[in-house]
Design a protein around this motif. Structure first.
Motif, mmCIF file in Angstrom:
data_model
loop_
_atom_site.group_PDB
_atom_site.id
_atom_site.type_symbol
_atom_site.label_atom_id
_atom_site.label_comp_id
_atom_site.label_asym_id
_atom_site.label_seq_id
_atom_site.Cartn_x
_atom_site.Cartn_y
_atom_site.Cartn_z
ATOM 1 N N PRO A 43 0.568 4.234 4.736
ATOM 2 C CA PRO A 43 0.070 5.041 3.617
ATOM 3 C C PRO A 43 -0.052 4.202 2.339
ATOM 4 O O PRO A 43 0.700 3.252 2.136
ATOM 5 C CB PRO A 43 1.119 6.141 3.463
ATOM 6 N N PHE A 44 -0.993 4.567 1.492
ATOM 7 C CA PHE A 44 -1.273 3.775 0.292
ATOM 8 C C PHE A 44 -0.045 3.633 -0.600
ATOM 9 O O PHE A 44 0.182 2.585 -1.184
ATOM 10 C CB PHE A 44 -2.433 4.386 -0.505
ATOM 11 N N THR A 45 0.762 4.675 -0.685
ATOM 12 C CA THR A 45 1.953 4.586 -1.534
ATOM 13 C C THR A 45 2.908 3.518 -1.018
ATOM 14 O O THR A 45 3.480 2.772 -1.815
ATOM 15 C CB THR A 45 2.675 5.943 -1.613
ATOM 16 N N GLN A 46 3.073 3.421 0.302
ATOM 17 C CA GLN A 46 3.931 2.381 0.866
ATOM 18 C C GLN A 46 3.316 1.000 0.671
ATOM 19 O O GLN A 46 4.014 0.035 0.403
ATOM 20 C CB GLN A 46 4.188 2.631 2.352
ATOM 21 N N PHE A 47 1.996 0.902 0.823
ATOM 22 C CA PHE A 47 1.304 -0.360 0.594
ATOM 23 C C PHE A 47 1.486 -0.807 -0.848
ATOM 24 O O PHE A 47 1.792 -1.960 -1.129
ATOM 25 C CB PHE A 47 -0.186 -0.210 0.919
ATOM 26 N N LEU A 48 1.352 0.129 -1.784
ATOM 27 C CA LEU A 48 1.502 -0.185 -3.199
ATOM 28 C C LEU A 48 2.938 -0.584 -3.521
ATOM 29 O O LEU A 48 3.162 -1.541 -4.269
ATOM 30 C CB LEU A 48 1.079 1.017 -4.045
ATOM 31 N N ASP A 49 3.894 0.120 -2.951
ATOM 32 C CA ASP A 49 5.300 -0.237 -3.160
ATOM 33 C C ASP A 49 5.590 -1.644 -2.649
ATOM 34 O O ASP A 49 6.284 -2.424 -3.300
ATOM 35 C CB ASP A 49 6.230 0.760 -2.470
ATOM 36 N N ALA A 50 5.059 -1.971 -1.481
ATOM 37 C CA ALA A 50 5.279 -3.304 -0.904
ATOM 38 C C ALA A 50 4.603 -4.379 -1.738
ATOM 39 O O ALA A 50 5.117 -5.487 -1.895
ATOM 40 C CB ALA A 50 4.767 -3.353 0.530
ATOM 41 N N ALA A 51 3.449 -4.063 -2.308
ATOM 42 C CA ALA A 51 2.711 -5.049 -3.098
ATOM 43 C C ALA A 51 3.353 -5.296 -4.457
ATOM 44 O O ALA A 51 3.208 -6.369 -5.032
ATOM 45 C CB ALA A 51 1.268 -4.590 -3.286
ATOM 46 N N THR A 52 4.082 -4.299 -4.972
ATOM 47 C CA THR A 52 4.634 -4.432 -6.319
ATOM 48 C C THR A 52 6.148 -4.585 -6.357
ATOM 49 O O THR A 52 6.713 -4.754 -7.433
ATOM 50 C CB THR A 52 4.256 -3.206 -7.179
ATOM 51 N N SER A 53 6.797 -4.506 -5.184
ATOM 52 C CA SER A 53 8.257 -4.587 -5.203
ATOM 53 C C SER A 53 8.711 -6.021 -5.444
ATOM 54 O O SER A 53 7.987 -6.972 -5.216
ATOM 55 C CB SER A 53 8.834 -4.062 -3.899
ATOM 56 N N ASN A 54 9.932 -6.141 -5.888
ATOM 57 C CA ASN A 54 10.509 -7.450 -6.144
ATOM 58 C C ASN A 54 11.538 -7.815 -5.080
ATOM 59 O O ASN A 54 12.453 -8.592 -5.337
ATOM 60 C CB ASN A 54 11.156 -7.488 -7.531
ATOM 61 N N ASN A 55 11.422 -7.249 -3.893
ATOM 62 C CA ASN A 55 12.348 -7.577 -2.816
ATOM 63 C C ASN A 55 12.167 -9.023 -2.398
ATOM 64 O O ASN A 55 11.095 -9.595 -2.549
ATOM 65 C CB ASN A 55 12.114 -6.673 -1.599
ATOM 66 N N SER A 56 13.202 -9.602 -1.828
ATOM 67 C CA SER A 56 13.112 -10.985 -1.379
ATOM 68 C C SER A 56 12.175 -11.129 -0.185
ATOM 69 O O SER A 56 11.706 -12.217 0.106
ATOM 70 C CB SER A 56 14.498 -11.519 -1.019
ATOM 71 N N ASP A 57 11.884 -10.022 0.521
ATOM 72 C CA ASP A 57 10.986 -10.084 1.676
ATOM 73 C C ASP A 57 9.537 -10.261 1.256
ATOM 74 O O ASP A 57 8.721 -10.760 2.014
ATOM 75 C CB ASP A 57 11.094 -8.802 2.511
ATOM 76 N N ASN A 58 9.190 -9.816 0.058
ATOM 77 C CA ASN A 58 7.814 -9.894 -0.412
ATOM 78 C C ASN A 58 7.667 -11.022 -1.417
ATOM 79 O O ASN A 58 8.531 -11.247 -2.246
ATOM 80 C CB ASN A 58 7.403 -8.571 -1.073
ATOM 81 N N VAL A 59 6.543 -11.693 -1.340
ATOM 82 C CA VAL A 59 6.271 -12.771 -2.280
ATOM 83 C C VAL A 59 5.248 -12.260 -3.280
ATOM 84 O O VAL A 59 4.150 -11.861 -2.907
ATOM 85 C CB VAL A 59 5.712 -14.013 -1.549
ATOM 86 N N ASN A 60 5.628 -12.231 -4.533
ATOM 87 C CA ASN A 60 4.713 -11.816 -5.589
ATOM 88 C C ASN A 60 4.239 -13.038 -6.351
ATOM 89 O O ASN A 60 5.010 -13.954 -6.609
ATOM 90 C CB ASN A 60 5.405 -10.843 -6.555
ATOM 91 N N LEU A 61 2.979 -13.041 -6.702
ATOM 92 C CA LEU A 61 2.428 -14.156 -7.455
ATOM 93 C C LEU A 61 2.908 -14.092 -8.894
ATOM 94 O O LEU A 61 3.010 -13.020 -9.479
ATOM 95 C CB LEU A 61 0.895 -14.120 -7.414
#
Length: 132
Positions: A43-61
């Protein structure tokens, strides 16, 4: 809390909806393929959360300027297999239901129309403010 960038959010949703339509069309195209399992996007809300979260699993630019936008091409569209809750799997092992896929395609189209309408209305309001 960061301010919500409406146009960036609308752009991300439009890209997500485009990817979802592509996945749905693949499901419909493989409706008669033996053993094919239907897929869908998170779902888009989960996609958005994953794209904007600061978890160590996700790499943010990191950006050097707050006016820089994130590259939408680098955001993944997490595709996952759909759990078939109806239990309707054909003899060939295929679980694609054309009626369900058409419902999902219609939902995606309606969401896209709403997204485009909101962007158009906000753009019109901004132009009215600038002209005064």
């Amino acid at each position: 809390m960061q301010p919500i960038q409406f146009f960036q959010l609308a752009s991300q949703q439009a890209q997500w909806l485009s990817a979802r339509q592509s996945v749905i069309s693949t499901n419909v195209a493989n409706a008669d393929t033996p053993g094919f399992k239907a897929k869908d996007l998170v779902p888009f809300t989960q996609f958005l959360d994953a794209a904007t979260s600061n978890n160590s699993d996700n790499v943010n630019l990191a950006s050097t300027n707050p006016m820089h936008f994130a590259d939408p091409a680098q955001m993944s569209m997490n595709i996952r297999e759909v759990d078939d809750k109806s239990g309707k799997i054909s003899a060939s092992g295929n679980n694609v239901g054309l009626a369900q896929e058409m419902i999902k395609a219609n939902e995606a189209r309606q969401d896209y129309d709403l997204n485009a309408g909101l962007v158009k209305a906000l753009n019109k309001m901004m132009l009215m403010v600038v002209r005064r």
